[in-house]
Motif scaffolding. Structure first.
Motif, short mmCIF file in Angstrom:
data_model
loop_
_atom_site.label_atom_id
_atom_site.label_comp_id
_atom_site.label_asym_id
_atom_site.label_seq_id
_atom_site.Cartn_x
_atom_site.Cartn_y
_atom_site.Cartn_z
N UNK A 1 34.33 27.93 43.96
CA UNK A 1 35.68 27.68 44.68
C UNK A 1 35.43 26.91 46.03
N UNK A 2 36.29 25.77 46.21
CA UNK A 2 35.96 25.20 47.44
C UNK A 2 36.88 25.80 48.77
N UNK A 3 38.23 25.77 48.22
CA UNK A 3 39.20 26.02 49.31
C UNK A 3 40.31 26.72 48.83
N UNK A 4 41.33 27.50 49.44
CA UNK A 4 42.58 27.81 48.95
C UNK A 4 43.66 27.57 49.89
N UNK A 5 45.03 27.65 49.56
CA UNK A 5 45.98 27.34 50.38
C UNK A 5 47.29 28.25 49.79
N UNK B 1 49.53 31.43 45.79
CA UNK B 1 48.24 30.73 46.26
C UNK B 1 47.67 29.99 45.24
N UNK C 1 35.33 23.47 42.62
CA UNK C 1 34.47 22.07 42.74
C UNK C 1 34.37 21.27 41.54
N UNK D 1 33.66 30.34 38.45
CA UNK D 1 33.03 31.36 39.48
C UNK D 1 31.96 31.20 40.19
N UNK D 2 32.16 31.27 41.62
CA UNK D 2 31.19 30.91 42.70
C UNK D 2 31.43 29.52 42.95
N UNK E 1 43.88 27.92 44.36
CA UNK E 1 42.40 28.06 44.66
C UNK E 1 41.78 26.70 44.03
N UNK F 1 38.74 31.48 35.41
CA UNK F 1 37.94 32.32 36.85
C UNK F 1 36.42 32.23 36.29
#
Lengths: 472, 395
Positions: B44-48, B55, B60, B41-42, B57, B37
């Motif tokens: 993150x591109x996307x989650x599913x 989940x 990049x 930090x800051x 996450x 994490x």
């Protein structure tokens, strides 16, 4: 990127802080737990042990057995405190009424909040919960922990409290449920000396601020929610610990308009991350969504067959401002018409992202129904950059507090004060002009409180002068 | 530094200010972020959501963090927290977090670790059979219920919280572990109108409510209460000063003006409201806090009162299920419960849920006119035919 605390914090190592040995922490067998009976008959409580959802009664029972086997010499309050709590809960079910007395002013020296006094009204029957004071412990922003911290807290709370907790209270604190008056100061000293941390808020003061997990694990957060929450919490420690307000005051920080911590519904000032440039689009990913190669909405709807993804039906037609369309196979957005509701971004997180020129909106005055009905936050500041040390935000907060402390009545929340005086007065206090975005629609009555200085010639008029033109 | 074990620990009652440390604030968050994490930090591109409760996450940097979300009773003992620590130490390098809605989140950095973690979590049950860490609470389902203290700690409740939430979540368990609803449904619970939990903007809100005016404890009132404050505390002006036969100062209540908010009891312990027959549960529906598609909105009262039938509240569970099932059947994808009710019209909401519409659901407090329908735009339901019949409009 890295954030640092404003002061050096003691490192907590459980192996150094601990009170109990491993043997003491694993002091009962499953067989013993199955056969364990609490000292009071609790048939209704025990009914809540069945069913799939985690049973707080089953958990309470193991806590009770653990304490029983630890022995009284390893505990500062009575070892059967959990058993008495369950006994009183059972009786409350039977009577359909709570058995906690009203109020009780206790606390730690110099603070006006952080401890909620509580006494049983059945002290003879349940002496171990005669006192059952709660301690609010200010959680780290967005509730990440390591086990050294949590285990230390557990040893402290077994030793000096009831072993019962809320993870977490509604406002966000760790709630340590139930101890005796004698142990309040010792617990506070252990919290500050060993855990190197403080209590949360209660009463007519700044309540413990709370934030969403922000950029730590969310691609949508437009602000550093934890940093802003930590900065304002530490900067306003005096307001948090020493009540000088008309009533409670809450800050909550949401990273985006999805509002996962419900700031808009429950914070006197809601800080909600947003952007002022354009939604970032990855047209290749848009195509992939249309082709069905990426599951929409991050997979949140896969439990049912909703049919093939249809960008027109599921995104473009649902856009509340109708500012999206397809052109030559590309998704187009008229960003100046966008109200940043996040729907399209929620549905296609791999194709669409919030802009990069980010900040926050400030909404004021949300509260629960007590007293004159519930209120949602009113949009007052549309966009504000949010960067350390956040002086622009602090100035707005302090202007708000000065006015509320001057004009607010006893137990009047900020939202009620704004209603009593009207938004124009609040704008004057903040020194900002009005904008149509503050209202859903303009007023439908013309009852404007014109002021004398608004009208040429003022209000002083001579009736004789009037009568010179108009006979009676 | 070791936690002290002396009776009063580091505190010296002779010198209460000695070594007192104040105004420390909370511990800093950064140290509790797992390294993955911190590194991302800051970024993150996307989650599913890979499956209910799990989940991923994606950053990049190419790193992925997997989260397994578990439901939690927010009431927990140190035994439970230590078990969480054991899991966190075993699978997550000693890190764990809680969500705003009382869920527990364990994070790992690979799919293999997810499988081991899931297996471990699913295997842990209380001796009486309930899951300790049920996996779920994501996406278009029902996640953990935020709630208040109830009989566990509160002095003003009109019902209990932990028991009602346990009973309800047992009934809604399949919705916690699946994602088959049109959108997420946030259920919240508060034991009285003070709403420590601020439940007033939830898809479904359960609210403890009194129905009997306060009893005046004349014997002690003047010595334990500030009478002017008590009088001022009443939003309907139902409280006025009075004297007992023996000349003690007290207050009297205009009972027909009381709307049972309990604000007077908050101000004065000599005015208790709680009562076994009087107290019960109000059900509200259709609120939300998200700005998605439509603005945040309040929940509306859809069931005026149900009994406190401890410990399992069958009537409350039944009402919630009726709402949930009608919504699940009828709403469109992405449509929140309140948006559905507004689209079909509240008259259809009552028809489809089968909940009776009673006079109690028509606002008669302040600003009630805002909720009145002032148009001819309505749909016919059985309730409307009944009105027409009663008015002599039809046979």
């Amino acid at each position: 990127m890295e954030f640092k605390p404003k002061r050096e914090e003691k490192e907590i190592k459980y192996q150094e802080t601990r009170i109990y040995s491993d043997e003491e922490l694993h002091n009962y067998t499953e067989e013993e737990l199955k056969n364990f009976k609490v000292k009071h008959p609790i048939p209704m409580c025990e009914q809540l042990e069945s069913g799939p959802w985690p049973s707080f009664v089953a958990d309470a029972k193991r806590g009770a057995l653990h304490r029983k086997k630890l022995g009284q010499d390893r505990l500062m309050i009575e070892r059967d405190v959990i058993e008495d709590l369950l006994g009183q809960l059972e009786l409350s079910f039977e009577h359909g009424e709570t058995h906690w007395k009203h109020g009780g002013i206790v606390g730690v020296f110099g603070y006006g909040g952080g401890v909620i006094g509580r006494y049983s009204d059945l002290q003879e029957q349940f002496p171990s919960i005669a006192h059952f004071h709660t301690i609010r412990v200010n959680q780290p922003a967005s509730k990440f922990y390591n086990t050294d911290y949590l285990r230390t807290l557990c040893d402290l709370w077994d030793y000096r409290g009831s072993s019962m907790l809320n993870m977490h209270g509604s406002t966000g604190d760790i709630i340590m449920l139930g101890t005796f008056t004698e142990q309040l100061e010792p617990i506070f000293f252990e919290l500050t000396h060993v855990l190197d941390q403080d209590l949360g808020g209660s009463g007519s003061n700044l309540r413990t601020p709370e934030c969403c997990l922000g950029k730590a694990r969310c691609e949508w957060s437009c602000i550093d929610t934890q940093d802003l929450c930590y900065e304002l919490t530490t900067y306003y420690q005096d307001e948090l610990h020493r009540p000088a307000f008309p009533y409670k005051f809450k800050f909550k920080f949401d990273g985006c308009p999805n509002c996962c911590v419900a700031s808009v519904a429950r914070a006197d000032i809601a800080f909600i991350g947003t952007w002022r440039d354009e939604i970032r689009i990855d047209q290749e990913a848009v195509k992939a969504y249309i082709a069905g190669e990426i599951v929409p909405n991050g997979g949140a709807h896969v439990g049912r067959d909703w049919g093939k993804f249809d960008i027109q039906k599921e995104v473009i037609d649902l856009c509340p401002t109708q500012c999206m369309w397809m052109e030559d196979g590309k998704l187009m957005i008229d960003n100046k018409e966008c109200t940043r509701c996040m729907h399209c971004i929620n549905v296609m997180p791999r194709a669409l992202r919030p802009g990069i020129d980010t900040g926050l909106s400030m909404l004021f005055g949300a509260k629960a129904p007590i007293l004159e009905g519930a209120q949602l936050g009113v949009l007052i500041i549309p966009f504000m950059k949010a960067e350390p040390p956040y002086d622009n935000i602090k100035q707005i907060i302090e202007k708000t507090w000065d006015w509320w402390m001057e004009e607010g009545k006893n137990r009047e929340r900020l939202g009620e004060l704004i209603q009593r005086y009207g938004i124009p007065k609040f704008l004057e206090v903040l020194g900002i002009p009005p904008m149509p975005q503050m209202v859903k629609e303009p007023r439908s009555n013309p009852y404007i409180f014109w002021r004398e200085e608004d009208v040429p010639g003022g209000w002083k008029r001579d009736i004789k002068d009037y009568r010179a033109r108009h006979k009676r | 530094m070791k936690l002290s074990t002396e009776r009063l620990g580091r505190y010296n009652p002779e010198k209460p200010m000695e070594n007192r440390i104040t105004d420390l604030g909370p511990r800093h968050f950064w140290q509790y972020f797992p390294p993955i994490i911190q590194r991302n930090y800051g970024k993150w591109l996307y989650h599913e959501i890979l499956e209910p409760g799990v989940l991923v996450h994606v950053s990049e940097t190419g790193e992925k963090v997997y989260t397994v979300r578990c439901g939690g009773a927010r009431f927990m003992t140190t035994e439970h927290v230590r078990e969480i620590c054991e899991i966190a130490d075993k699978h997550c390098d000693g890190y764990v977090r809680w969500t705003t809605r009382n869920n527990i989140e364990f994070m790992v950095d690979s799919l293999e670790k997810v499988e081991a973690l899931k297996k471990d979590l699913q295997s842990r049950k209380h001796v009486s059979g309930s899951y300790k860490f049920p996996i779920g609470g994501t996406g278009a389902g029902v996640t953990s219920v935020v709630h208040t203290q109830g009989y566990i700690h509160c002095h003003t409740p009109a019902t209990d919280a932990s028991s009602m939430v346990k009973a309800l979540m047992d009934e809604l368990f399949e919705y916690f572990q699946s994602m088959k609803l049109p959108a997420q449904v946030r259920v919240s619970m508060a034991c009285c109108l003070n709403m420590c939990g601020a439940v007033h903007c939830s898809d479904i809100a359960l609210l403890g409510y009194h129905r009997k005016p306060p009893i005046v404890d004349n014997e002690v009132l003047e010595s334990v209460c500030e009478i002017p404050l008590v009088i001022a505390a009443c939003p309907t002006g139902a409280i006025s000063p009075s004297k007992t036969e023996t000349g003690k100062k007290t207050v009297k209540i205009k009972e027909d003006r009381c709307m049972f908010c309990g604000n007077c009891y908050t101000m004065c312990m000599a005015l208790p409201l709680a009562d076994k027959e009087g107290d019960g549960v109000t059900v509200l529906a259709g609120g939300k806090v998200s700005n998605r598609i439509t603005p945040p909105k309040f929940s509306k009262v859809v069931v005026p009162w149900l009994p406190n039938n401890f410990p399992r509240f069958p009537e409350v569970c039944d009402a919630v299920k009726k709402i949930l099932e009608a919504y699940a059947k009828d709403a469109k994808k992405y449509e929140r419960l309140g948006d559905w009710a507004e689209r079909i019209g509240w008259e259809k909401f009552f028809e489809k849920t089968g909940l009776p519409f009673t006079e109690h659901l028509i606002d008669d407090y302040r600003l009630q006119y805002d909720t009145y329908r002032t148009s001819t735009l309505f749909k016919y339901t059985e309730a409307s035919w009944e009105v027409s019949r009663a008015a002599g409009g039809i046979e």
